[in-house]
Write an enzyme that holds these catalytic residues in place. Structure first.
Site, PDB file in Angstrom:
ATOM      1  N   THR A  93       0.858  -1.182   0.000  1.00 44.04           N
ATOM      2  CA  THR A  93       0.000   0.000   0.000  1.00 44.04           C
ATOM      3  C   THR A  93       0.887   1.223   0.000  1.00 44.04           C
ATOM      4  O   THR A  93       2.116   1.124   0.126  1.00 44.04           O
ATOM      5  CB  THR A  93      -0.919   0.010   1.238  1.00 44.04           C
ATOM      6  OG1 THR A  93      -1.844   1.071   1.113  1.00 44.04           O
ATOM      7  CG2 THR A  93      -0.119   0.199   2.501  1.00 44.04           C
ATOM      8  N   ALA A 128      -4.762  -6.262   6.087  1.00 40.06           N
ATOM      9  CA  ALA A 128      -6.050  -5.563   6.048  1.00 40.06           C
ATOM     10  C   ALA A 128      -6.929  -5.959   7.230  1.00 40.06           C
ATOM     11  O   ALA A 128      -7.583  -5.103   7.841  1.00 40.06           O
ATOM     12  CB  ALA A 128      -6.768  -5.859   4.729  1.00 40.06           C
TER      13      ALA A 128
END
Length: 321
Positions: free
Chosen positions: A72, A120
């Site tokens: 990310t 996540a």
């Protein structure tokens, strides 16, 4: 049977049917596995020590392949107008792109935001727990939880689960009575205050752009442009970053969602097809200082003098061999 029920004998294990015993056992296991519904800090740990170290060994022994790769790009910086948070929206698992619409900036309350980087499931779960604690704090004490208190809470949580395989790197940003705050917290129990942070696999590329363009006295539009540019360049270089670029601005009046822009639109904005600038003795790039221009002219004159001297020497050598 009525007498057994009155005396409670029918509740003894040897008096119950097998399916009733099995149902009771299943309910007990379900209650143990979902204990975090009642207490969010009571997670069911794996049945072996040091999960982060031993789980890969167990998978290798069982000849199972499980990808834990993730990526990310998130960034945050403080400037004279408040705090800027910006992040992409791509969620990956190894080479697989799971989602292009992941919300990596979490709205904890009206004055505080958190970012997601790492696993996540870990990030989303603990951000929800933190949002719950922020709301309970407001109801109990009739005031908002400070950014420092939220960061200490997350630091205590990550320290408690250190070595359990928790993967999380988050930024907490907001405004409280002490002003604008930007704090980084990770799964190793680290807590750090700062003015510029970037977290994730694309952070080296984003930091390169931030180091070039960041300064404290940025205007709001310049800060927005810098954040979008940094995330865009990270998405263009890092395969694990992409999707939408979400931009938030936090001031003493609360946070605002400034824009949600697709990376392809930013490519047209920042890297449009433009002809290369001319390069030559008379060309001065934008922003060139007078000292640099004088140095370039001196160097050109020196080259011209050397070329004339070489021409004269060659001519004399041809006349008098």
């Amino acid at each position: 049977m009525a007498l057994e029920a009155i005396c409670g004998v029918d509740k003894l294990p040897f008096m119950q049917r097998f399916d009733a015993l099995q149902t009771a056992c299943n309910m007990q296991q379900l209650a143990a596995a979902t204990s975090n519904f009642v207490n969010p800090y009571a997670l069911m740990a794996p049945p072996f020590e040091n999960p982060a170290v031993n789980l890969p060994k167990i998978l290798q022994h069982c000849k199972l392949r499980m990808e834990f790769d993730h990526g990310t790009t998130t960034l945050g910086f403080k400037y004279q107008g408040g705090v800027i948070l910006c992040a992409d929206s791509r969620a990956t698992s190894g080479q697989y792109i799971g989602s292009q619409t992941m919300r990596k900036i979490v709205e904890l309350n009206a004055y505080m935001l958190g970012t997601l980087a790492g696993g996540a499931a870990d990030c989303v779960y603990w951000d929800r727990v933190l949002a719950r604690e922020c709301r309970l704090h407001e109801l109990r004490y009739r005031r908002r939880m400070s950014v420092d208190a939220a960061a200490r809470m997350m630091c205590n949580i990550t320290t408690e689960y250190k070595g359990m395989g928790l993967s999380m790197g988050m930024m907490l940003a907001g405004c409280d009575a002490e002003g604008s705050k930007l704090i980084y917290v990770d799964s190793e129990g680290m807590r750090s205050h700062g003015s510029v942070f970037s977290v994730g696999s694309g952070s080296p590329y984003a930091l390169g752009v931030l180091d070039t363009g960041y300064r404290w006295n940025l205007t709001d539009e310049a800060a927005y442009d810098l954040a979008r540019r940094a995330i865009y360049h990270a998405t263009s270089k890092d395969a694990y970053s992409g999707g939408m670029v979400r931009l938030y601005h936090i001031t003493d009046k609360g946070w605002r969602n400034i824009s949600n822009t697709d990376c392809h639109d930013l490519h047209d904005q920042f890297c449009g097809m433009q002809p290369p600038p001319p390069i030559g003795p008379g060309f001065e790039p934008p922003g060139t200082s007078s000292k640099a221009q004088a140095w370039n002219e001196l160097k050109l004159r020196k080259h011209e003098v050397q070329a004339q001297m070489e021409a004269v020497t060659t001519e004399k050598a041809n006349k008098h061999p």
